[in-house]
Enzyme design. Structure first.
Site, PDB file in Angstrom:
ATOM      1  N   LYS A 197       0.896  -1.323  -0.091  1.00 35.17           N
ATOM      2  CA  LYS A 197      -0.178   0.051   0.004  1.00 35.17           C
ATOM      3  C   LYS A 197       0.863   0.996  -0.062  1.00 35.17           C
ATOM      4  O   LYS A 197       1.868   1.183   0.549  1.00 35.17           O
ATOM      5  CB  LYS A 197      -0.827  -0.021   1.255  1.00 35.17           C
ATOM      6  CG  LYS A 197      -2.019   0.941   1.241  1.00 35.17           C
ATOM      7  CD  LYS A 197      -2.864   0.981   2.366  1.00 35.17           C
ATOM      8  CE  LYS A 197      -4.155   1.851   2.582  1.00 35.17           C
ATOM      9  NZ  LYS A 197      -4.672   2.025   3.666  1.00 35.17           N
ATOM     10  N   SER A 238      -9.998   2.247   2.605  1.00 32.72           N
ATOM     11  CA  SER A 238      -9.114   2.995   1.688  1.00 32.72           C
ATOM     12  C   SER A 238      -8.021   2.017   1.037  1.00 32.72           C
ATOM     13  O   SER A 238      -7.537   2.518   0.076  1.00 32.72           O
ATOM     14  CB  SER A 238      -8.299   4.019   2.697  1.00 32.72           C
ATOM     15  OG  SER A 238      -7.551   3.382   3.425  1.00 32.72           O
ATOM     16  N   SER A 281     -10.531   0.162   6.911  1.00 33.26           N
ATOM     17  CA  SER A 281      -9.869   0.204   5.751  1.00 33.26           C
ATOM     18  C   SER A 281      -9.420  -0.983   4.966  1.00 33.26           C
ATOM     19  O   SER A 281      -8.766  -1.189   3.948  1.00 33.26           O
ATOM     20  CB  SER A 281      -8.770   1.287   5.469  1.00 33.26           C
ATOM     21  OG  SER A 281      -9.547   2.576   5.386  1.00 33.26           O
TER      22      SER A 281
END
Lengths: 95, 492
Positions: free
Chosen positions: B77, B155, B179
């Site tokens: 990420k 997210s 998320s």
């Protein structure tokens, strides 16, 4: 609690985010909506409740107060938009 | 089967048995990534680093020195700082930022021999539930049932899409309010948020420091156990990272949950809950009961206050954490006109660098922390948070081992469909997941079935603090009973 345009302008300045005058009414409305949502918290009786600090009661780790890291100014400055002679450069602050 | 479609467990065994090399496995992922630009999952591709790491991993495998993730290609990420590789938190304000250091989590992965394929897109600063706030444009869910492009959730949407589309074997995610778990549910994969403090936050761009926790996003529960075992560590660089030993999570996967008490919290059965979600939840409980668990109705009375408490605490911490983006030390700096001073520089830089949702949250945080409102909002929210945690403590003290809830209020929605929605409507996506962050507990999302539209739906299991091993075991039993094997049909 509703946020008026003057308050929105003040909050934007406190947050150091420039908001165009034309955008303030919509911002004030959105911030008010979010704050109204938060107001549900007033229904809760929190008398005598301590704010939560950790999952399992424990002290933050401590260590001896000594220098353990450093001595690489070139790495610290490597990503700066403007670095000169070993310093971060910014617009003139003092007249 | 192409190698990129393997699970981490299967690839690990294949690598150890010499059936294929890490270079072959990595090349298979790299070519899948090359053909998947339509998904927009990767915001930075690092094929040179990947192949170099793969060669090193092959040498270690040959020498018989192969830790758990040796030779396994992963996606990272964009919130994790990776040395010399763009790490931007999907924000314009970190444009051009290349960290001079490596986050503890990614260092642990590389030490274990893992291979970095690239960086995965996300909502800007992890603020969002649809990946539409990313400065790179939205990630597209590989699942598709009509003409619409769907959100992968957020997210950690890039991580979720990449795992679901086999563009990596597993990915790192972070979870502040859901998320990891919400995008995992939207894409039919597994995602676990560990107990707060299990995984170091050092080198992970901070959003809300008392809530943020990194975790793995994978194709199976076993893979999550393997990857979490490497991500977790003790770390002097993060004072909130605990010194408890990291257990062997994979060894906890016995498949035996007989006698375990699974709580069903009545407060999660909300008004207007779609019948499909309710049935999914009931069926999930039945699966665990059939495996020998005892299903118990429980009450978590402060549940409805979790979202408003979260949306005080998270923006407050964000406004403080994001104060560092001022155009001085890294990233974007606005061009100034003649006569403009340092305050103009701050204000213009932050207006240009932060997207609208980040700006809103920083301003809300600034407001709730400002003089005169600190007690009314911030301290009150922290007290309510203590009550939410107490609800869970009482349930666990009463003998509950884990809690079963839906993961999300719906399956994936279309990109752009929430464009005109009130910010608060978007926040409702986190309704089943934020309580877990507030209480600091571990939570895992497990894919269970496709809904009537043909989109994945997941359930969430919430575990006792530091009980990730048991939680993963319960999740594996649910995974096996549900038998979810569907994959998105390739259209990209």
């Amino acid at each position: 609690m509703s946020i008026d345009i003057d308050t929105a302008r003040k909050v934007a300045h406190l947050a150091r985010i420039r908001v165009a005058e034309d955008d303030l009414p919509k911002l004030a409305e959105q911030l008010s909506g979010i704050l109204t949502f938060m107001e549900q918290l007033n229904e809760v009786d929190v008398e005598g409740i301590e704010p939560m600090t950790s999952v399992t009661p424990m002290r933050l780790k401590r260590r001896v107060d000594e220098v353990t890291d450093g001595d690489y100014p070139e790495k610290i400055l490597a990503n700066a938009p403007d670095a000169r002679e070993g310093f971060f450069a910014v617009p003139k602050v003092v007249e | 089967m192409s190698l990129n479609k393997l699970t981490i467990a299967a690839a690990r065994d294949g690598l150890k048995a010499g059936e294929f090399t890490s270079v072959e496995l990595t090349e298979s992922c790299l070519s899948a990534i090359e053909g998947a630009d339509a998904l927009n999952a990767y915001c930075a591709k690092t094929p040179e680093i990947a192949l170099e790491q793969a060669k090193a991993a092959d040498a270690r495998l040959k020498a018989g020195d192969a830790p758990a993730l040796c030779g396994i290609p992963l996606g990272i990420k964009d919130l994790f700082c990776t040395k010399g590789v763009a790490s931007q938190a999907a924000s314009r304000i970190l444009e051009g930022f290349k960290p001079e250091y490596e986050s503890t989590v990614t260092q642990n992965l590389w030490d274990s021999g893992a291979v970095m394929l690239g960086k995965l897109s996300m909502d800007e600063f992890a603020m969002g539930s649809s990946n539409e706030t990313a400065c790179y444009g939205p990630v597209v869910n590989p699942w598709k049932v009509d003409d619409r492009k769907l959100t992968p959730g957020g997210s950690s949407g890039g991580s979720a899409a990449a795992v679901a589309a086999d563009l990596c074997l597993g990915a790192t995610g972070t979870d502040t309010g859901g998320s990891i778990r919400q995008p995992a549910a939207f894409t039919g994969i597994v995602g676990i948020k560990p107990t707060y403090g299990r995984v170091s936050r050092w080198g992970v761009v901070a959003f809300a420091s008392s809530l943020d926790q990194a975790g793995p996003m994978t194709k199976s529960v076993r893979d999550a156990a393997i990857m979490l075992g490497t991500m977790a560590s003790n770390d002097v660089k993060d004072s909130t990272c605990v010194d408890f030993p990291v257990p062997d999570f994979e060894a906890a996967l016995t498949g035996d949950i007989r006698g375990k008490k699974i709580g069903i919290p009545k407060e999660y059965r909300m008004d207007g809950m779609p019948a499909e979600i309710e049935k999914l939840w009931n069926d999930g409980a039945a699966m665990l009961r059939d495996a020998g668990a005892e299903i118990v109705d429980i009450s978590l009375p402060h549940t409805k206050y979790a979202l408003p408490a979260y949306y005080v605490i998270a923006p407050a911490e964000a406004s403080s954490n994001l104060a560092r983006y001022d155009g001085v030390r890294y990233g974007h700096r606005a061009t100034l006109s003649a006569g403009e001073g340092i305050v103009d520089m701050y204000e213009k830089t932050r207006a240009e660098g932060f997207g609208p949702e980040v700006q809103r949250r920083v301003m809300i945080g600034t407001y709730v922390l400002s003089a005169g409102f600190y007690d009314a909002y911030y301290n009150r929210a922290r007290r309510v948070r203590a009550l939410i945690k107490r609800d869970f403590d009482l349930a666990f003290e009463a003998g509950i081992d884990a809690i079963l809830t839906p993961a999300t209020p719906s399956s994936a929605f279309g990109l752009g469909e929430m464009k005109d929605a009130d910010p608060v409507e978007m926040y409702l996506n986190d309704v089943f997941t934020v309580t877990v962050n507030l209480a600091g507990l571990p939570g895992i999302s497990v894919p269970v079935r496709l809904d009537a539209k043909g989109l994945p739906m997941g359930l969430q299991l919430i575990g006792r603090p530091w009980g990730e091993g048991d939680l993963l075991n319960q999740a594996m039993v649910l995974e096996q009973a549900a038998g979810f094997t569907a994959k998105p049909e390739k259209w990209w």
